[in-house]
Every structure is written in C-alpha cells, then in structure tokens.
Design an enzyme around this catalytic site. Sequence first.
Site, PDB file in Angstrom:
ATOM      1  N   LEU A 119       0.873  -1.236  -0.168  1.00 47.61           N
ATOM      2  CA  LEU A 119       0.026  -0.086  -0.018  1.00 47.61           C
ATOM      3  C   LEU A 119       0.893   1.141  -0.064  1.00 47.61           C
ATOM      4  CD1 LEU A 119      -2.675  -0.952   2.676  1.00 47.61           C
ATOM      5  CD2 LEU A 119      -2.628  -1.633   0.226  1.00 47.61           C
ATOM      6  N   TYR A 130       2.929  11.113 -11.497  1.00 49.48           N
ATOM      7  CA  TYR A 130       2.298  10.265 -10.375  1.00 49.48           C
ATOM      8  C   TYR A 130       1.946   9.066 -11.279  1.00 49.48           C
ATOM      9  CZ  TYR A 130      -0.790   8.238  -7.122  1.00 49.48           C
ATOM     10  OH  TYR A 130      -1.476   7.370  -6.479  1.00 49.48           O
ATOM     11  N   HIS A 157     -46.318  12.973  34.009  1.00 50.74           N
ATOM     12  CA  HIS A 157     -46.393  12.866  35.617  1.00 50.74           C
ATOM     13  C   HIS A 157     -47.351  11.925  36.026  1.00 50.74           C
ATOM     14  CE1 HIS A 157     -43.459  15.907  35.746  1.00 50.74           C
ATOM     15  NE2 HIS A 157     -44.188  16.856  34.971  1.00 50.74           N
ATOM     16  N   PRO A 158     -47.329  11.098  36.842  1.00 53.40           N
ATOM     17  CA  PRO A 158     -48.340  10.342  37.495  1.00 53.40           C
ATOM     18  C   PRO A 158     -49.992  10.609  37.425  1.00 53.40           C
ATOM     19  CG  PRO A 158     -46.628  10.371  39.252  1.00 53.40           C
ATOM     20  CD  PRO A 158     -46.601  11.550  38.271  1.00 53.40           C
ATOM     21  N   GLY A 159     -50.740   9.937  36.892  1.00 56.83           N
ATOM     22  CA  GLY A 159     -52.020  10.733  36.470  1.00 56.83           C
ATOM     23  C   GLY A 159     -52.407  11.468  35.522  1.00 56.83           C
TER      24      GLY A 159
END
Length: 375
Positions: free
Chosen positions: A53, A107, A286-288
């Site tokens: 490589l 190259y 939230h709860p409820g």
Amino acid sequence: MRVLITGANGFVGKNLRLHLSEREDVEVVTFTRDDDPASLPAMLREVGFVFHLAGVNRPQDPQEFVTGNADLTQILAQAIRAEAESTGRKVPVIYASSTQAARDNPYGLSKRSAEQALFEALRSQQIPVHVFRLPNVFGKWCKPNYNSAVATFCHNIARGLPIQINDPAAPVTLVYVDDVIERFLQLLDGADAQVDAEGFALVAPQYSTTVGELAKRIQGFRDSRDTLTIDRVGTGLIRALYATYVSYLPVETFSYPVPKYGDPRGVFVEMLKTSDSGQFSYFTAHPGITRGGHYHHTKTEKFLVIKGQARFKFRHMQTGETHELVTTGAEPEIVETVPGWTHDITNIGQDEMVVMLWANEVFDRQRPDTFACPL
C-alpha cells in the site's frame, strides 16, 4: 499467517490493520516510511502474504514519485522473486495502484512503472499478483486538505469551515475503504481473482457522482442537526458518506442538543426526522396525567413505554367499540395506534412515565392529521 503491510501508517493501511486486528489467525508485520527498503528481503522471509500500500502521491520533489512508487515496488518485486527462486515460496501480493496510472503525468507514470515491475517480476514465477487501479478511495482516517475531496469536505463542513469547488459538475468515481478492504481480505482468504480485460483486479461497488453533489450531501449531514431530518443513510454511497462524515466530527461535537417542549403534563422531545419514514421522539408524563385524546385518518404511531406504567384506551370513531390495555417499562411491548380510532395514554404508575414514539410521517403543522376527540 503472517502478512506484510507496506504503507501501514497510511489511510488504507490503518483501516486494513484494524480489520486484521480483529482476526486471531493473522499476524501483521509493518513497513513504513521510517523503515529502510533494504530491510524488505528479510521481512519477506517471515510472511506469507503482502499488502503493498506504500506510495507517494503529493511530494515536494517530483523525483519522490520515482523513489516512493516505482523504485520501492521494484525492490519489493525483486525480493519476492528471489524468495521464490531460493525457497520455492510464492508470496502473493496485493498492490494498491491508482486509476491515475493510465495517465502520463509524473504520478501516473510512477504508478504504471510500479505495476509493470510487479507483473514482470512475479508472473514469471507464477506468483499471484493482484493490482488494483483504485479510483478515489474515501472513508475514516483519510487525510483532509490533501488529495481527497470527500475527506476535505467532511473535515471542513464538520468544523464550519468553507470549502472550495471549482467545477460542481466535475465527475468523480469513488470506492469506499471498507469495500476495498473486504476485497483484499477475500483474496487473502483464497478467493478467486476477478480482473478486467487488462488484467487489473476489480473491487465493487464503485460510485459515480459529481463534486457538487458530494458537497451537497455532506452539507446536508451537517444541516440535519438543525433540521433533525436525516437523509437515507442506510445503504450504498450515502451510507458510506455519512459514516465518513461522522468520523471527522471533533470530539466536542460528538453530542448536540435537540428541542424540548414542556408543559404541566411533562415534556415532548423530537429526536430524528426522515424524508420518507416518519420521525422519532419521546415524551414524559407525570403520575395521573393523560396524553393524546385524538384520532388520525392516515397517520400511524408506535409507542414503547420505557419507564413507568401506562394505560392505553381506544374507541372506534364509527362503531364506538372500545379497547384498553396496560404496558410497563419492565416488559417491552409496542402499542400501535390505528387510523379511525381515537386514543389516549395515561400514567397509572407512581413515578414519571417515559414513552418512546415513532410516527410514520413527519408532523406537518399545516396538515397535522390529528383531530381532538377525548375518550
């Protein structure tokens, strides 16, 4: 097996080393720019396969094209041939050449000379040689602002830096580094060679696009943090480009905030939107607290309670038929809403409820397909 990787500290070399480190049947010997080419014959006596490589593609002195590409490869080829002649061992070689080898620039000429050295020296001894004329290889760890538009675009866009495009319509052919390495490893493991009409090894898939399209895609990855809308990043070129882009993120940008909308019931957070596969979000209660109380004509949703206890209620908008069910974070269960049924969800536990939500379409405030109808 012991394998030799030349150019082990380069872009492809680093990726190959990582893949090989995952295998227990391979030991890696490395050759880098710090090593003397004269050491190659001794290295070859210890290995059974070579990944060549190493190379020079942007030197200060054009003469380095010759020494770093042609000459180094000539030394390697002669050493492998000498090993075959003296011991009978025929060490296979994979060479990472370039499509530039077909051109008559310094190259390209040096790469073509390197190819010829391998073909001439090794094929005379029936030594397997696989020469890949690779197009633009992209992926993680490629050096930006060097010779890869993908790497430069990813690096700069991830940092909010400008990019320069001289010709948006300029064509570019790409291959992803993981696909290259997958083919390398197949050959290491004995796969049959696949070559083109000129005898060069093949790797697939290869992608054809333009410089302008590349920049547009990569900029879109950056913009998705603001719009929350992600491209189709699961297959093909876009998958590989997205993985590459993310690999260039500075560590300080590994995370990013998303909008959060709160009211007395809890919060709602959009996480991710897609162009054609809906969106992901989560909400708390939230709860409820009861959320929902509406129906859709076409939109569908999938709910997953990941914390708390929820009661889902449904009522058919025509028949009045009702349905009710309870799910908890302790037992993952998807609850799907159905068009034409009004529905709601109530936190019936003692703690905050957290619910993940996928909708099959992105919310459109102009056409929300959401109609209030309490149960």
